[in-house]
Design a protein around this motif. Sequence first.
Motif, PDB file in Angstrom:
ATOM      1  N   LYS A 156       5.888  -1.613   0.997  1.00  0.00           N
ATOM      2  CA  LYS A 156       5.104  -2.326  -0.030  1.00  0.00           C
ATOM      3  C   LYS A 156       5.669  -3.719  -0.268  1.00  0.00           C
ATOM      4  CE  LYS A 156       5.184   0.326  -3.596  1.00  0.00           C
ATOM      5  NZ  LYS A 156       4.984   1.000  -4.881  1.00  0.00           N
ATOM      6  N   SER A 157       6.984  -3.809  -0.354  1.00  0.00           N
ATOM      7  CA  SER A 157       7.636  -5.105  -0.585  1.00  0.00           C
ATOM      8  C   SER A 157       7.330  -6.080   0.545  1.00  0.00           C
ATOM      9  CB  SER A 157       9.144  -4.892  -0.723  1.00  0.00           C
ATOM     10  OG  SER A 157       9.800  -6.118  -0.853  1.00  0.00           O
ATOM     11  N   ILE A 158       7.373  -5.590   1.786  1.00  0.00           N
ATOM     12  CA  ILE A 158       7.075  -6.437   2.944  1.00  0.00           C
ATOM     13  C   ILE A 158       5.625  -6.901   2.893  1.00  0.00           C
ATOM     14  CG2 ILE A 158       6.759  -6.402   5.459  1.00  0.00           C
ATOM     15  CD1 ILE A 158       9.275  -4.506   5.491  1.00  0.00           C
ATOM     16  N   LEU A 159       4.699  -5.974   2.626  1.00  0.00           N
ATOM     17  CA  LEU A 159       3.272  -6.328   2.568  1.00  0.00           C
ATOM     18  C   LEU A 159       2.983  -7.311   1.436  1.00  0.00           C
ATOM     19  CD1 LEU A 159       1.647  -2.850   3.336  1.00  0.00           C
ATOM     20  CD2 LEU A 159       1.776  -4.842   4.849  1.00  0.00           C
ATOM     21  N   CYS A 160       3.678  -7.139   0.308  1.00  0.00           N
ATOM     22  CA  CYS A 160       3.517  -8.084  -0.813  1.00  0.00           C
ATOM     23  C   CYS A 160       3.926  -9.485  -0.381  1.00  0.00           C
ATOM     24  CB  CYS A 160       4.350  -7.654  -2.010  1.00  0.00           C
ATOM     25  SG  CYS A 160       3.711  -6.223  -2.894  1.00  0.00           S
ATOM     26  N   ASP A 161       5.070  -9.599   0.287  1.00  0.00           N
ATOM     27  CA  ASP A 161       5.575 -10.909   0.711  1.00  0.00           C
ATOM     28  C   ASP A 161       4.693 -11.542   1.785  1.00  0.00           C
ATOM     29  OD1 ASP A 161       7.681 -10.710  -1.026  1.00  0.00           O
ATOM     30  OD2 ASP A 161       9.151 -10.115   0.485  1.00  0.00           O
ATOM     31  N   VAL A 162       4.338 -10.745   2.794  1.00  0.00           N
ATOM     32  CA  VAL A 162       3.593 -11.279   3.936  1.00  0.00           C
ATOM     33  C   VAL A 162       2.158 -11.615   3.561  1.00  0.00           C
ATOM     34  CG1 VAL A 162       2.677 -10.691   6.235  1.00  0.00           C
ATOM     35  CG2 VAL A 162       5.046 -10.147   5.647  1.00  0.00           C
ATOM     36  N   ASN A 163       1.500 -10.725   2.822  1.00  0.00           N
ATOM     37  CA  ASN A 163       0.068 -10.891   2.522  1.00  0.00           C
ATOM     38  C   ASN A 163      -0.194 -11.492   1.148  1.00  0.00           C
ATOM     39  OD1 ASN A 163      -0.741  -9.695   4.992  1.00  0.00           O
ATOM     40  ND2 ASN A 163      -0.430  -7.671   4.131  1.00  0.00           N
ATOM     41  N   LYS A 164       0.874 -11.756   0.401  1.00  0.00           N
ATOM     42  CA  LYS A 164       0.755 -12.338  -0.953  1.00  0.00           C
ATOM     43  C   LYS A 164      -0.202 -11.511  -1.818  1.00  0.00           C
ATOM     44  CE  LYS A 164       3.238 -15.875   0.338  1.00  0.00           C
ATOM     45  NZ  LYS A 164       4.580 -15.467   0.655  1.00  0.00           N
ATOM     46  N   VAL A 165       0.070 -10.198  -1.878  1.00  0.00           N
ATOM     47  CA  VAL A 165      -0.749  -9.280  -2.682  1.00  0.00           C
ATOM     48  C   VAL A 165       0.150  -8.573  -3.691  1.00  0.00           C
ATOM     49  CG1 VAL A 165      -2.479  -8.915  -0.868  1.00  0.00           C
ATOM     50  CG2 VAL A 165      -0.475  -7.421  -0.982  1.00  0.00           C
ATOM     51  N   SER A 166      -0.477  -7.899  -4.643  1.00  0.00           N
ATOM     52  CA  SER A 166       0.275  -7.144  -5.654  1.00  0.00           C
ATOM     53  C   SER A 166       0.793  -5.835  -5.045  1.00  0.00           C
ATOM     54  CB  SER A 166      -0.617  -6.833  -6.856  1.00  0.00           C
ATOM     55  OG  SER A 166      -1.624  -5.905  -6.471  1.00  0.00           O
ATOM     56  N   GLU A 167       1.689  -5.164  -5.773  1.00  0.00           N
ATOM     57  CA  GLU A 167       2.209  -3.867  -5.296  1.00  0.00           C
ATOM     58  C   GLU A 167       1.094  -2.839  -5.158  1.00  0.00           C
ATOM     59  OE1 GLU A 167       5.604  -1.860  -6.846  1.00  0.00           O
ATOM     60  OE2 GLU A 167       6.747  -3.718  -7.042  1.00  0.00           O
ATOM     61  N   ALA A 168       0.170  -2.846  -6.115  1.00  0.00           N
ATOM     62  CA  ALA A 168      -0.939  -1.881  -6.070  1.00  0.00           C
ATOM     63  C   ALA A 168      -1.800  -2.114  -4.832  1.00  0.00           C
ATOM     64  CB  ALA A 168      -1.779  -1.985  -7.339  1.00  0.00           C
ATOM     65  N   GLU A 169      -2.050  -3.398  -4.514  1.00  0.00           N
ATOM     66  CA  GLU A 169      -2.856  -3.714  -3.328  1.00  0.00           C
ATOM     67  C   GLU A 169      -2.096  -3.337  -2.050  1.00  0.00           C
ATOM     68  OE1 GLU A 169      -5.533  -7.544  -4.611  1.00  0.00           O
ATOM     69  OE2 GLU A 169      -3.341  -7.808  -4.553  1.00  0.00           O
ATOM     70  N   ALA A 170      -0.787  -3.573  -2.036  1.00  0.00           N
ATOM     71  CA  ALA A 170       0.024  -3.204  -0.870  1.00  0.00           C
ATOM     72  C   ALA A 170       0.009  -1.690  -0.671  1.00  0.00           C
ATOM     73  CB  ALA A 170       1.450  -3.707  -1.047  1.00  0.00           C
ATOM     74  N   TYR A 171       0.072  -0.957  -1.777  1.00  0.00           N
ATOM     75  CA  TYR A 171       0.027   0.509  -1.699  1.00  0.00           C
ATOM     76  C   TYR A 171      -1.319   0.963  -1.127  1.00  0.00           C
ATOM     77  CZ  TYR A 171       0.395   5.393  -3.085  1.00  0.00           C
ATOM     78  OH  TYR A 171       0.447   6.767  -3.081  1.00  0.00           O
ATOM     79  N   ASP A 172      -2.417   0.331  -1.594  1.00  0.00           N
ATOM     80  CA  ASP A 172      -3.748   0.679  -1.082  1.00  0.00           C
ATOM     81  C   ASP A 172      -3.863   0.372   0.404  1.00  0.00           C
ATOM     82  OD1 ASP A 172      -4.712   1.690  -3.444  1.00  0.00           O
ATOM     83  OD2 ASP A 172      -5.658  -0.187  -4.091  1.00  0.00           O
ATOM     84  N   MET A 173      -3.236  -0.731   0.848  1.00  0.00           N
ATOM     85  CA  MET A 173      -3.267  -1.082   2.267  1.00  0.00           C
ATOM     86  C   MET A 173      -2.578   0.014   3.097  1.00  0.00           C
ATOM     87  SD  MET A 173      -2.361  -5.143   1.954  1.00  0.00           S
ATOM     88  CE  MET A 173      -2.363  -5.512   3.696  1.00  0.00           C
ATOM     89  N   LEU A 174      -1.442   0.463   2.604  1.00  0.00           N
ATOM     90  CA  LEU A 174      -0.723   1.539   3.308  1.00  0.00           C
ATOM     91  C   LEU A 174      -1.541   2.828   3.340  1.00  0.00           C
ATOM     92  CD1 LEU A 174       2.922   1.155   1.932  1.00  0.00           C
ATOM     93  CD2 LEU A 174       2.195   0.820   4.296  1.00  0.00           C
TER      94      LEU A 174
END
Length: 201
Positions: A156-174
Amino acid sequence: MRFLLVIREAIVPGAVPSAPPKPLPLAEPEIMLKTSGYQVLASCQESQIRKRIREIDAAVLDMPMGDIERWGELLLKWKALPLLWWCSPEVAAASLEACETEVPIDGLLTPSMTAQEVHWTLHFGAKRFFERQAWQDEKAQLVSRLEERKWIDMAKSILCDVNKVSEAEAYDMLRKRAMNERKRMVDVATSVVKAHQQLKF
């Protein structure tokens, strides 16, 4: 519980046998257990124990406390079963220095016990063993969940940094990727973290 294994080792610490071990003579634990109605195999030979381990319902360890951990680990590799300590005066005296040692003992047997006391000790030892097994299984599941949570949080932390999204959005992506690929979320998270680590080099 009908078939018991008695493992007896020398009480003298550091004693190294010069010849292969001979079959153990009939001794106090075997006599008491046999007269209480149990079948008994007495041995300290790993090869013999391994051949018969499927038949054995519980092990009685007639040895100083310091030697129990090694035998407990060895038996666990072959079969999980209740472990009872034969606490004779000699063994107890040889165990004084190891009284703080963590050993997987489910019950104690002593030379002064009656047949009924032996039966009850084995009954409660078996119950304690199953409780200990359940606790170890639960602990392993919790450790596994914590490990999974760690991978998901890192991803989630990596996706937040790379895609500039919130934790909730990163979780949904996963979660969506896991559903699309029909994988567990932790497997997707692990692949994200490992791919990111490779890109950093």
